[in-house]
Motif scaffolding. Structure first.
Motif, PDB file in Angstrom:
ATOM      1  N   TYR A  16      -0.235 -40.692 -29.588  1.00 35.70           N
ATOM      2  CA  TYR A  16      -1.418 -39.875 -29.356  1.00 35.70           C
ATOM      3  C   TYR A  16      -1.243 -38.482 -29.952  1.00 35.70           C
ATOM      4  O   TYR A  16      -0.130 -38.045 -30.255  1.00 35.70           O
ATOM      5  CB  TYR A  16      -1.684 -39.772 -27.857  1.00 35.70           C
ATOM      6  CG  TYR A  16      -2.062 -41.084 -27.220  1.00 35.70           C
ATOM      7  CD1 TYR A  16      -3.392 -41.482 -27.134  1.00 35.70           C
ATOM      8  CD2 TYR A  16      -1.084 -41.937 -26.698  1.00 35.70           C
ATOM      9  CE1 TYR A  16      -3.742 -42.686 -26.546  1.00 35.70           C
ATOM     10  CE2 TYR A  16      -1.432 -43.140 -26.113  1.00 35.70           C
ATOM     11  CZ  TYR A  16      -2.760 -43.513 -26.042  1.00 35.70           C
ATOM     12  OH  TYR A  16      -3.103 -44.716 -25.457  1.00 35.70           O
ATOM     13  N   ASP A  17      -2.363 -37.794 -30.097  1.00 30.36           N
ATOM     14  CA  ASP A  17      -2.304 -36.380 -30.475  1.00 30.36           C
ATOM     15  C   ASP A  17      -1.858 -35.542 -29.276  1.00 30.36           C
ATOM     16  O   ASP A  17      -1.000 -34.668 -29.405  1.00 30.36           O
ATOM     17  CB  ASP A  17      -3.677 -35.909 -30.976  1.00 30.36           C
ATOM     18  CG  ASP A  17      -4.095 -36.608 -32.251  1.00 30.36           C
ATOM     19  OD1 ASP A  17      -3.404 -36.441 -33.272  1.00 30.36           O
ATOM     20  OD2 ASP A  17      -5.106 -37.336 -32.215  1.00 30.36           O
ATOM     21  N   VAL A  18      -2.475 -35.815 -28.108  1.00 33.62           N
ATOM     22  CA  VAL A  18      -2.152 -35.064 -26.894  1.00 33.62           C
ATOM     23  C   VAL A  18      -1.967 -36.045 -25.742  1.00 33.62           C
ATOM     24  O   VAL A  18      -2.787 -36.944 -25.537  1.00 33.62           O
ATOM     25  CB  VAL A  18      -3.251 -34.042 -26.537  1.00 33.62           C
ATOM     26  CG1 VAL A  18      -2.885 -33.280 -25.272  1.00 33.62           C
ATOM     27  CG2 VAL A  18      -3.495 -33.081 -27.688  1.00 33.62           C
ATOM     28  N   LEU A  19      -0.890 -35.849 -24.992  1.00 33.46           N
ATOM     29  CA  LEU A  19      -0.620 -36.635 -23.790  1.00 33.46           C
ATOM     30  C   LEU A  19      -0.670 -35.683 -22.608  1.00 33.46           C
ATOM     31  O   LEU A  19       0.036 -34.678 -22.591  1.00 33.46           O
ATOM     32  CB  LEU A  19       0.751 -37.304 -23.896  1.00 33.46           C
ATOM     33  CG  LEU A  19       1.177 -38.303 -22.818  1.00 33.46           C
ATOM     34  CD1 LEU A  19       2.299 -39.171 -23.349  1.00 33.46           C
ATOM     35  CD2 LEU A  19       1.656 -37.610 -21.535  1.00 33.46           C
ATOM     36  N   ILE A  20      -1.498 -35.989 -21.617  1.00 35.43           N
ATOM     37  CA  ILE A  20      -1.678 -35.126 -20.451  1.00 35.43           C
ATOM     38  C   ILE A  20      -1.147 -35.840 -19.227  1.00 35.43           C
ATOM     39  O   ILE A  20      -1.562 -36.969 -18.924  1.00 35.43           O
ATOM     40  CB  ILE A  20      -3.157 -34.756 -20.252  1.00 35.43           C
ATOM     41  CG1 ILE A  20      -3.710 -34.072 -21.510  1.00 35.43           C
ATOM     42  CG2 ILE A  20      -3.329 -33.854 -19.031  1.00 35.43           C
ATOM     43  CD1 ILE A  20      -5.220 -33.866 -21.484  1.00 35.43           C
ATOM     44  N   VAL A  21      -0.230 -35.204 -18.520  1.00 32.01           N
ATOM     45  CA  VAL A  21       0.334 -35.762 -17.292  1.00 32.01           C
ATOM     46  C   VAL A  21      -0.376 -35.132 -16.103  1.00 32.01           C
ATOM     47  O   VAL A  21      -0.250 -33.932 -15.849  1.00 32.01           O
ATOM     48  CB  VAL A  21       1.853 -35.495 -17.210  1.00 32.01           C
ATOM     49  CG1 VAL A  21       2.418 -36.043 -15.908  1.00 32.01           C
ATOM     50  CG2 VAL A  21       2.569 -36.096 -18.414  1.00 32.01           C
ATOM     51  N   GLY A  22      -1.156 -35.931 -15.388  1.00 34.50           N
ATOM     52  CA  GLY A  22      -1.884 -35.436 -14.219  1.00 34.50           C
ATOM     53  C   GLY A  22      -3.381 -35.399 -14.465  1.00 34.50           C
ATOM     54  O   GLY A  22      -3.854 -34.641 -15.316  1.00 34.50           O
TER      55      GLY A  22
END
Length: 502
Positions: A16-22
């Protein structure tokens, strides 16, 4: 519509370009914001992965009151509809009430001061879980967002550079998975598992002065409808009430650590008698039928990210990075404003894997957010210190603050503009705080106060022979104001990286 991944194997997950946790306030809104950015030149829209331990509706007692400035940020993100259809209640301002034990024995009635929002400003309050689910639904609407229900266990680091390139996670069924991205965003809340890993030795430690103990009152009658209510108790912390639905009102009781073994008994014996009579019945019912919830009231100053002491390839967002006392309801306002800024600045980055570009974004973001974030952070703790007033000098400042609000005009419109986030100015906050301090001293010399002795206590204006004693006391009061406020200012400006750390 985006994908809700439930059974895909590890190899099926793309980079992915951006991985967001939460997938809370910050994470869900950022996923939606980045997914809807215009494509960068000839590139495709950003691919976003949003990982959340549980996608069930959360049940929390904080994150329920959104200030007018927070609503403005929602509008900028295209998320204003998330407060619709969730039984949200309008908030038109605040009502500050004196304890019901305040001076009845000498014929004084408890005071109430009305602090309305300015002009057409209006906040919203709601059940936290309903708002979260609305934000997640908006994130899922984007075709380029994949929502994964999994618990993130560790950060994956590049063997050569040490920069974060992804995460290892576990699905509910026990399946192990790895997800990779050019940029990882940690937004896992106040109990973040990765804060210390990302910040390293540069990180600050959260401090907790007290807890909010929460319950939901049914059909409660507030002193002023559709206003947040703050009751200033004697000997205990402030108590907050605000409507979160057509029939539901949130009650938050501030309780200092260590917590009593029986919270219900503590509230019934020490707190409830000081509340407005219109709330007694609903409080009794809630305390006898509900399990009381508690949350720590923590303060965590924002340490600059993107230095040589912090991890590359990853950034912290929301309560995982910066917390303030929830008394003023400013947490979501700060988080959503941060999301707006991060979205706009990331849109200018040509290559998210180029840490030099991202580091420049983190530097600019750290200082661009200061006017709003610093104002709300400092106000939250300073106001709590005044309202809980656990010593004589703080009590003088609290009395001065109450009388300052009673003057009306700019003495109300200025502070409420700061509180609502519509006037993001640390200097304006400094001006009003020390105006309260000097006004408190003036009140000390000129207003009637309780004089002990005799068969019955009485109120009297200080006489000239008392001035020397009051002069000494006024110095102590001003010193206390400085001790409360100036360290908070320092906490906001001290966390820069020295030149050698860049």
């Amino acid at each position: 519509m985006g994908d809700f991944i439930t059974t895909a194997s590890t190899s099926a997950l793309p980079k992915y370009d951006v991985l967001i946790v939460g997938a809370g306030i910050a994470g869900s809104s950022l996923a939606h914001a980045l997914a809807n950015l215009p494509p960068r030149s000839s590139q495709s829209p950003l691919r976003i992965a949003l990982l959340e331990r549980s996608l069930a509706e959360p049940d929390r007692i904080v994150g329920e009151l959104l200030q007018p400035s927070g609503r403005a940020s929602l509008a900028k993100l295209g998320l204003e509809s998330c407060t619709e259809g969730i039984d949200a209640a309008p908030v038109h301002g605040y009502c500050v009430c004196e304890s019901q034990l305040g001076g009845d024995d000498v014929g004084k009635k408890p005071r109430t001061v009305h602090i309305p929002y300015n002009n057409s400003d209006k906040g919203r309050s709601f059940h936290h879980g309903k708002f979260i689910m609305a934000l997640r639904a908006k994130a899922l609407e984007a075709k380029n967002v994949d929502v994964v229900e999994a618990t993130v266990n560790t950060l994956i680091e590049c063997n050569d550079t040490g920069s974060v390139i992804g995460v290892k996670a576990t699905r509910a069924g026990g399946e192990q998975m790895e997800v990779y991205a050019e940029l990882v965003v940690i937004a896992d809340g106040c109990f973040s598992n990765f804060r210390s890993k990302v910040m390293g030795k540069a990180g600050a430690k959260a401090t907790t002065k007290s807890y909010f103990v929460g319950a939901v009152l049914e059909d409660a009658e507030l002193p002023i409808p559709d206003h947040g209510t703050v009751v200033l108790t004697k000997g205990y912390g402030p108590v907050l009430f605000y409507r979160i639905g057509e029939r539901d009102t949130r009650m938050l009781v501030d309780v200092k650590a260590p917590l009593p073994s029986d919270l219900s008994a503590h509230i019934l014996q020490n707190v409830l008698p000081q509340m407005p009579p219109s709330l007694h019945q609903s409080m009794h019912a809630a305390l006898s039928t509900q399990r009381l919830r508690r949350m720590p009231n923590s303060f965590l100053p924002p340490v600059k990210q993107g230095t040589s002491q912090t991890k590359e390839g990853v950034l912290l967002l929301g309560d995982a990075w910066n917390m303030r006392h929830p008394l003023t309801g400013g947490g979501m306002t700060v988080a959503l404003n941060d999301v707006v800024m991060v979205r706009d600045m990331i849109s200018e980055v040509h290559d998210l894997s180029d840490w030099r570009e991202v580091r420049d974004v983190l530097h600019r973001w750290h200082w661009a957010r200061k006017p709003l974030a610093s104002t709300i952070n400092i106000l939250s703790v300073a106001l709590y210190d005044l309202f809980e007033a656990d010593d004589e000098n703080l009590a003088v400042l609290r009395e001065g603050c109450f009388k300052y609000f009673e003057r009306g005009g700019e003495c109300v419109s200025g502070p409420v503009a700061i509180l609502s986030g519509m006037a993001p100015s640390p200097w304006l906050l400094f001006t009003h705080f020390f105006s309260v301090a000097f006004y408190s001293i003036w009140v000390l010399f000129t207003h009637a106060r309780l004089v002990p002795g005799g068969e019955k206590p009485m109120y009297a204006v200080p006489t000239v022979d008392m001035y020397p004693e009051l002069a000494v006391k006024s110095v102590r009061v001003f010193y206390t104001a400085c001790v409360v406020f100036l360290p908070l200012i320092w906490s906001e400006i001290r966390w820069w990286a020295p030149a050698s750390a860049e």
